[in-house]
Design an enzyme around this catalytic site. Structure first.
Site, short mmCIF file in Angstrom:
data_model
loop_
_atom_site.label_atom_id
_atom_site.label_comp_id
_atom_site.label_asym_id
_atom_site.label_seq_id
_atom_site.Cartn_x
_atom_site.Cartn_y
_atom_site.Cartn_z
N ASP A 1 51.95 80.39 13.08
CA ASP A 1 51.65 80.56 14.51
C ASP A 1 52.47 81.73 15.04
OD1 ASP A 1 50.54 79.95 17.03
OD2 ASP A 1 50.83 77.80 16.73
N HIS B 1 49.49 88.62 19.97
CA HIS B 1 49.88 87.22 20.19
C HIS B 1 49.92 86.41 18.91
CE1 HIS B 1 49.84 87.12 24.67
NE2 HIS B 1 49.16 88.23 24.46
P1 ADQ Z 1 47.30 79.51 21.09
O1 ADQ Z 1 46.95 79.56 19.63
O2 ADQ Z 1 46.24 79.09 22.00
O3 ADQ Z 1 47.91 80.88 21.57
P2 ADQ Z 1 49.79 78.12 22.11
O4 ADQ Z 1 50.86 79.14 22.12
O5 ADQ Z 1 50.29 76.79 21.71
O6 ADQ Z 1 48.56 78.44 21.16
O7 ADQ Z 1 49.23 78.07 23.60
C1 ADQ Z 1 48.34 77.10 23.97
C2 ADQ Z 1 48.37 76.89 25.49
O8 ADQ Z 1 47.23 76.12 25.83
C3 ADQ Z 1 49.60 76.10 25.94
O9 ADQ Z 1 49.94 76.49 27.23
C4 ADQ Z 1 49.09 74.66 25.90
O10 ADQ Z 1 49.71 73.80 26.84
C5 ADQ Z 1 47.61 74.80 26.19
N1 ADQ Z 1 46.89 73.83 25.34
C6 ADQ Z 1 46.77 73.87 24.00
N2 ADQ Z 1 46.07 72.80 23.56
C7 ADQ Z 1 45.74 72.10 24.65
C8 ADQ Z 1 45.05 70.86 24.86
N3 ADQ Z 1 44.59 70.17 23.83
N4 ADQ Z 1 44.90 70.43 26.12
C9 ADQ Z 1 45.42 71.13 27.14
N5 ADQ Z 1 46.10 72.27 27.01
C10 ADQ Z 1 46.25 72.75 25.79
C11 ADQ Z 1 48.08 82.19 21.02
C12 ADQ Z 1 48.86 82.27 19.71
C13 ADQ Z 1 50.21 81.60 19.86
C14 ADQ Z 1 50.97 82.21 21.03
C15 ADQ Z 1 50.12 82.29 22.27
C16 ADQ Z 1 50.79 83.09 23.37
O11 ADQ Z 1 48.13 81.69 18.64
O12 ADQ Z 1 50.98 81.71 18.68
O13 ADQ Z 1 52.11 81.43 21.31
O14 ADQ Z 1 48.85 82.89 22.00
O15 ADQ Z 1 51.17 84.34 22.90
#
Ligand code: ADQ
Length: 470
Positions: A370, A161
């Site tokens: 990311d 991921h």
């Molecule tokens: P993350 O680093 O956690 O994931 P992201 O892909 O943005 O980052 O996913 C976060 C998820 O959690 C989203 O669904 C978002 O809506 C939710 N979220 C994040 N911050 C939040 C907040 N403050 N309040 C509520 N909800 C929140 C890791 C990798 C990424 C990759 C994903 C999936 O780092 O690059 O995209 O896995 O593979």
């Protein structure tokens, strides 16, 4: 549903997120994986989130609908070494090309291997011959090799991921030779973007493993064959659109909107993590207020960033740095009736979050690195097609490979980000509509179903392929 979809799908990840109530906050991985399991049925195996002083606990199994959740508790010391240690102080920073954050201790590496062995031992006893196993993320790289030594012959896939670093960064990881060999024990290895796949190939070219490329995605390793391919994770576009439009009647959303007093809204939503470029983002916003004085009083920036990985020093430090920086900017620009930044150090439930996105004129997604970034995709999907906001997106995210119609910026260049925001704030309705429509098309093509179907199909082909003929 695909033609081979008998047999269970076994998902393995560090943490199992058992859904408790609707709309609860979930990480990116949890959102994707639950969708996959609901469609296919199967088991999700991993850590319960609980620590114990024992190390021989048996998995606890809970069934919900067509999914079994099998969780194990982890010994407190093991957890510290495996999770906070090797996973998050070595692998996480190197995968994000942030080598200054690498802190290594050989006891952490030992703990990482020990926990992977324990995962393999406990999972092996739950497996059936026609299961396919899909392992997630950097915490569990050695799992396939451990399962193979435990006699497991099922197809095993691995999805990363986070970004995969090119060999020049990867070789800074103590234990990288072990990790690379372990990766070649999988049948399928998947990444978010072609760039990650290319970086993986730079590692396979090193004389650490005996690998030859047969074509773009097939690699001969010893006398076996590995598929290494790109599977960009996506979202459920319809679900987000529904949440976002339904949320408009929620009190939380209405109160937020009326508190803006007609000002334009910028929004940032991230886990509090140094890879998300939060300090630079605040500085870029400050630059916007300096260079575009009109923005003063006329925009509000809401940054939502709940703490994660508390107890790892870098994470505690970034938290206090952000409090300082946002305090500094607010002190510098605030008026008696306007505060430039609202910084929320907590999570927000999914539905109101999508409602916040819908009301934001600009989505600011500016990590310094990311894997994908699902917030970028969710922000675009949540927009009102009649009056969409605009995404300002870091070129160093996986999402930038797909969302080329966003305003793409270099997160290290504060002027570039400030100009990008200004451009987004003043973009014509026609241009916003056009760009959003073409981004939605991409989101639909590479949605969450496409992601899991393509990966599971690749893994299934392994089962009906050479493994059965052998
Ligand atoms: P993350 O680093 O956690 O994931 P992201 O892909 O943005 O980052 O996913 C976060 C998820 O959690 C989203 O669904 C978002 O809506 C939710 N979220 C994040 N911050 C939040 C907040 N403050 N309040 C509520 N909800 C929140 C890791 C990798 C990424 C990759 C994903 C999936 O780092 O690059 O995209 O896995 O593979």
């Amino acid at each position: 549903m695909n033609e081979h979809s008998h047999g269970r799908l076994i998902i393995v990840s560090n943490r199992v997120a058992i859904p408790k109530r609707r709309g609860a906050v979930a990480g990116g991985l949890a959102v994707g994986v639950l969708g996959a399991l609901r469609e296919q049925g199967g088991m999700w195996f991993g850590w319960s989130g609980k620590l114990t002083d024992r190390s021989d606990a048996e998995p606890e199994i809970v069934r919900k609908g067509n999914i079994e959740f099998a969780t194990i508790d982890l010994n407190e010391q093991d957890f510290e070494h495996y999770y906070n240690g090797y996973s998050n102080k070595v692998l996480w920073p190197v995968c994000h090309y942030l080598l200054d954050f690498l802190i290594y201790d050989s006891a952490d590496f030992d703990g990482y291997r020990r926990v992977n062995q324990a995962f393999a031992r406990k999972l092996a006893s739950l497996l059936r011959p026609d299961d396919i196993i899909w392992v997630h993320d950097y915490h569990l790289i050695p799992l396939a090799a451990e399962l193979r030594s435990a006699g497991v012959d099922n197809p095993i896939g691995f999805f990363l991921h986070v970004p995969f670093p090119s060999y020049e960064a990867f070789r800074a990881v103590p234990g990288h030779e072990f990790l690379l060999r372990a990766l070649t024990a999988y049948d399928v290895v998947g990444f978010h973007t072609p760039r990650d796949l290319k970086a993986f190939r730079t590692c396979l070219e090193e004389p650490i493993v005996d690998a030859t490329f047969i074509d773009d995605t097939r690699v001969r390793v010893g006398d076996g064959e590995l598929i290494a391919d790109v599977f960009p994770i996506g979202i459920d576009v319809d679900e987000i659109q529904k949440l976002s439009s339904d949320s408009q009647s929620m009190k939380t959303v209405q109160r937020m909107v009326s508190s803006l007093d007609g000002r334009q809204l910028l929004i940032g939503v991230d886990r509090l993590d140094y890879s998300k470029g939060l300090k630079l983002r605040l500085r870029s916003y400050e630059r916007l207020l300096e260079r575009y004085p009109n923005a003063q009083r006329n925009v509000t920036f809401i940054q939502i960033a709940p703490p994660t990985r508390t107890g790892v020093r870098a994470y505690d430090e970034i938290r206090s740095e952000l409090e300082q920086t946002s305090g500094h900017i607010n002190g510098r620009f605030a008026e008696s009736d306007w505060v430039p930044i609202r910084y929320l150090n907590k999570g927000v439930d999914r539905k109101p979050l999508m409602g916040f996105f819908r009301n934001a004129d600009v989505g600011l997604v500016t990590p310094v690195r990311d894997g994908m970034n699902l917030v970028a995709k969710e922000y675009v999907a949540a927009q009102d097609p009649r009056n969409p906001g605009m995404l300002v997106l870091s070129s160093l995210t996986g999402a930038a490979c797909e969302l080329t119609d966003a305003i793409i910026v270099n997160p290290y260049d504060r002027d570039d980000v400030a100009d990008g925001i200004a451009n987004a704030l003043s973009m014509s309705l026609d241009e916003r509509k056009e760009r959003t429509a073409s981004m939605i098309e991409v989101l639909r093509k590479n949605d969450i179903t496409a992601w899991r179907t393509r990966f599971v199909d690749a893994l299934m082909r392994k089962r009906v392929g050479p493994r059965l003929d052998a």
